[in-house]
Design an enzyme around this catalytic site. Structure first.
Site, PDB file in Angstrom:
ATOM      1  N   HIS A  51       0.847  -1.187   0.000  1.00 37.47           N
ATOM      2  CA  HIS A  51       0.000   0.000   0.000  1.00 37.47           C
ATOM      3  C   HIS A  51       0.890   1.248   0.000  1.00 37.47           C
ATOM      4  CE1 HIS A  51      -3.706  -2.268   1.809  1.00 37.47           C
ATOM      5  NE2 HIS A  51      -3.305  -2.752   0.645  1.00 37.47           N
ATOM      6  N   GLU A  53       1.057   3.915   1.923  1.00 39.73           N
ATOM      7  CA  GLU A  53       1.653   4.351   3.191  1.00 39.73           C
ATOM      8  C   GLU A  53       2.891   3.495   3.513  1.00 39.73           C
ATOM      9  OE1 GLU A  53      -1.415   3.334   2.418  1.00 39.73           O
ATOM     10  OE2 GLU A  53      -2.853   3.883   3.973  1.00 39.73           O
ATOM     11  N   CYS A  86      -1.662  -0.873   7.501  1.00 42.99           N
ATOM     12  CA  CYS A  86      -0.863   0.350   7.393  1.00 42.99           C
ATOM     13  C   CYS A  86      -0.950   1.158   8.681  1.00 42.99           C
ATOM     14  CB  CYS A  86      -1.348   1.202   6.227  1.00 42.99           C
ATOM     15  SG  CYS A  86      -1.013   0.419   4.639  1.00 42.99           S
ATOM     16  N   ALA A 156     -17.439  10.530 -29.610  1.00 46.08           N
ATOM     17  CA  ALA A 156     -16.821  11.659 -30.308  1.00 46.08           C
ATOM     18  C   ALA A 156     -17.775  12.086 -31.414  1.00 46.08           C
ATOM     19  CB  ALA A 156     -15.482  11.256 -30.900  1.00 46.08           C
ATOM     20  N   SER A 170     -16.622   7.940 -41.003  1.00 46.88           N
ATOM     21  CA  SER A 170     -16.424   8.438 -39.630  1.00 46.88           C
ATOM     22  C   SER A 170     -14.959   8.613 -39.228  1.00 46.88           C
ATOM     23  CB  SER A 170     -17.088   7.476 -38.643  1.00 46.88           C
ATOM     24  OG  SER A 170     -16.433   6.233 -38.669  1.00 46.88           O
ATOM     25  N   ARG A 186      -8.785   5.349 -21.795  1.00 46.72           N
ATOM     26  CA  ARG A 186      -9.004   3.891 -21.873  1.00 46.72           C
ATOM     27  C   ARG A 186      -8.208   3.137 -20.819  1.00 46.72           C
ATOM     28  NH1 ARG A 186      -7.991   2.837 -28.276  1.00 46.72           N
ATOM     29  NH2 ARG A 186     -10.110   3.231 -28.993  1.00 46.72           N
ATOM     30  N   THR A 198     -20.084  -2.109 -34.412  1.00 45.18           N
ATOM     31  CA  THR A 198     -18.893  -1.252 -34.503  1.00 45.18           C
ATOM     32  C   THR A 198     -17.709  -2.029 -35.072  1.00 45.18           C
ATOM     33  OG1 THR A 198     -19.657   0.153 -32.711  1.00 45.18           O
ATOM     34  CG2 THR A 198     -17.287   0.165 -33.121  1.00 45.18           C
TER      35      THR A 198
HETATM   36  C1  AOF Z   1      -4.636  -0.639  -1.664  1.00 48.89           C
HETATM   37  N1  AOF Z   1      -3.625   0.255  -1.703  1.00 48.89           N
HETATM   38  O1  AOF Z   1      -2.494   1.969  -0.849  1.00 48.89           O
HETATM   39  C2  AOF Z   1      -4.419   1.258   0.267  1.00 48.89           C
HETATM   40  C3  AOF Z   1      -5.489   0.322   0.304  1.00 48.89           C
HETATM   41  O2  AOF Z   1      -6.010  -6.681  -0.702  1.00 48.89           O
HETATM   42  P1  AOF Z   1      -5.186  -5.749   0.094  1.00 48.89           P
HETATM   43  O3  AOF Z   1      -4.583  -6.329   1.301  1.00 48.89           O
HETATM   44  O4  AOF Z   1      -4.157  -5.032  -0.753  1.00 48.89           O
HETATM   45  O5  AOF Z   1      -6.167  -4.620   0.687  1.00 48.89           O
HETATM   46  C4  AOF Z   1      -6.931  -3.824  -0.152  1.00 48.89           C
HETATM   47  C5  AOF Z   1      -7.742  -2.848   0.675  1.00 48.89           C
HETATM   48  O6  AOF Z   1      -6.904  -2.019   1.462  1.00 48.89           O
HETATM   49  C6  AOF Z   1      -8.518  -1.881  -0.191  1.00 48.89           C
HETATM   50  O7  AOF Z   1      -9.785  -2.391  -0.539  1.00 48.89           O
HETATM   51  C7  AOF Z   1      -8.663  -0.654   0.701  1.00 48.89           C
HETATM   52  O8  AOF Z   1      -9.770  -0.829   1.547  1.00 48.89           O
HETATM   53  C8  AOF Z   1      -7.429  -0.705   1.584  1.00 48.89           C
HETATM   54  N2  AOF Z   1      -6.420   0.348   1.284  1.00 48.89           N
HETATM   55  N3  AOF Z   1      -5.547  -0.596  -0.699  1.00 48.89           N
HETATM   56  O9  AOF Z   1      -4.722  -1.483  -2.558  1.00 48.89           O
HETATM   57  C9  AOF Z   1      -3.458   1.199  -0.774  1.00 48.89           C
HETATM   58  N4  AOF Z   1      -4.261   2.181   1.209  1.00 48.89           N
HETATM   59 ZN    ZN Z   2      -2.956  -0.329   3.860  1.00 50.41          ZN
END
Ligand code: AOF
Ligand code: ZN
Length: 350
Positions: A51, A53, A86, A156, A170, A186, A198
């Site tokens: 994550h 943090e 975290c 578009a 087009s 995208r 399409t």
């Molecule tokens: C993230 N990235 O920087 C933060 C998240 O499956 P996990 O353990 O990676 O947990 C995912 C959950 O953690 C996500 O649904 C959200 O609630 C929390 N925060 N997730 O992927 C991050 N800070």
């Molecule tokens: Zn986290």
């Protein structure tokens, strides 16, 4: 202290991972030391990885962050998932203040991260640039709170709302800058959704990691359409008509209503397949029938007029017979991609 600038930085860092974190959110983090200098930054780079943090803190030696401030666009997590919480690491590093953009909507976290921090004596400031933070993670919010796939539409058109001439010409309506922006847009979505009409009319390549084709009668199969050169292609088709078996392509049997593939079924299937967001790039018919499911629209307008009364409208459906019953939207942004303009808008919530 002006936390908004740091929060903007978090959002900027988070967007570096656009397209890589699904089904998880986009998260960026900035760490200040006790005197207010930025000493570290991090973001959630890819699904399953650390994550934001954790990435920011692990770059530091723990003493450096003591009595510092941590700024992050999403509430720090409190659960053991792919990584430990975290919130625990923030406490361990002796951070004094945590500044948050929005609470986590994931029910496992939802306030528990903040509680953990506060219980450890950390000051928590909430709601900095909350609207921007919610917009950044609008897909994640929809997925978590409604258990549904986020649906965006890109179209578009000319000034008179046409997507082609009366005889189908087009290429191209918008110019290069707008078309380059479409590639960036995208990338934010898990898949591009289009129709057999399409594919047959334009033979687009629609380069992406996942493409979905609604092809009731399997008209596009076995022809050398460029869309099949993509990594992953999923075809929704009418179960009553065929039972195809071609390797590489994923087929999903789909019920029909009034002779059309059932869009509720299609979108529910996508969520079950963990496709958390789609961008619809198609003609007026699919755009018209999927409009009621749309969460967001990217609408490019080229300064051209085609005229003619044979349709080719970007939202082609007949339902509204009273101006007061029109589908209503709220314009979020207007941006020039010269010589064209892009509007982004959201359905107006009642
Ligand atoms: C993230 N990235 O920087 C933060 C998240 O499956 P996990 O353990 O990676 O947990 C995912 C959950 O953690 C996500 O649904 C959200 O609630 C929390 N925060 N997730 O992927 C991050 N800070
Ligand atoms: Zn986290």
């Amino acid at each position: 202290m002006n936390y908004e600038e740091y929060m903007k930085r978090c959002i900027f860092l988070a967007t570096k991972a656009e397209g890589n974190t699904s089904p998880n959110p986009l998260v960026g983090c900035v760490v200040l030391d006790s005197t207010g200098n930025i000493i570290s930054e991090g973001f959630h780079e890819k699904y399953g990885y650390n994550h934001a943090e954790r990435n920011a803190l692990l770059k530091l030696n723990p003493q450096a962050a003591k009595d510092g401030t941590l700024i992050v666009n999403l509430e720090p997590c409190s659960h053991y998932g792919k990584t430990p919480p975290c919130a625990d690491l923030i406490i361990e590093y002796g951070i004094k203040k945590v500044v948050i953009g929005m609470r986590d909507v994931n029910p496992i976290v939802a306030g528990n991260g903040i509680k953990k921090l506060k219980d450890a004596g950390i000051e928590v400031v909430e709601g900095i640039l909350e609207d921007e933070c919610r917009k950044l993670n609008e897909v994640f919010i929809k997925n978590m709170t409604e258990h549904k796939t986020f649906v965006a539409i890109k179209t578009a058109v000319t000034l008179d709302g046409k997507i082609a001439t009366f005889n189908g010409s087009s290429k191209w309506i918008t110019a290069e800058k707008a078309r380059n922006e479409v590639k960036n847009i995208r990338n934010r979505y898990d898949a591009i959704l289009t129709s057999s009409a399409t594919v047959l009319a334009d033979n687009p390549s629609m380069q992406h990691r996942c493409n979905i084709i609604l092809d009731r009668e399997l008209k596009t199969i076995n022809k050398n359409f460029k869309i099949y050169n993509n990594k992953r292609v999923i075809v929704f088709y009418d179960e009553a008509l065929y039972s195809p078996e071609i390797s590489d392509i994923e087929f999903v049997k789909t019920p029909t209503t009034n002779g059309k593939l059932d869009l509720d079924f299609v979108l529910n299937s996508l969520f079950k397949m963990k496709i958390m967001s789609v961008i619809v790039e198609s003609g007026g018919h699919l755009n018209g029938s999927i409009l009621k499911y749309a969460d967001k629209i990217y609408h490019f307008i080229a300064p051209k007029i085609l005229g003619d009364n044979t349709g080719r409208s970007c939202f082609d459906f007949r339902e509204v017979n009273d101006i007061n019953l029109s589908y209503k939207f709220q314009i979020d942004e207007t941006k020039m991609f010269e010589p064209d303009i892009m509007l982004t808008y959201y359905p107006l919530k009642a």
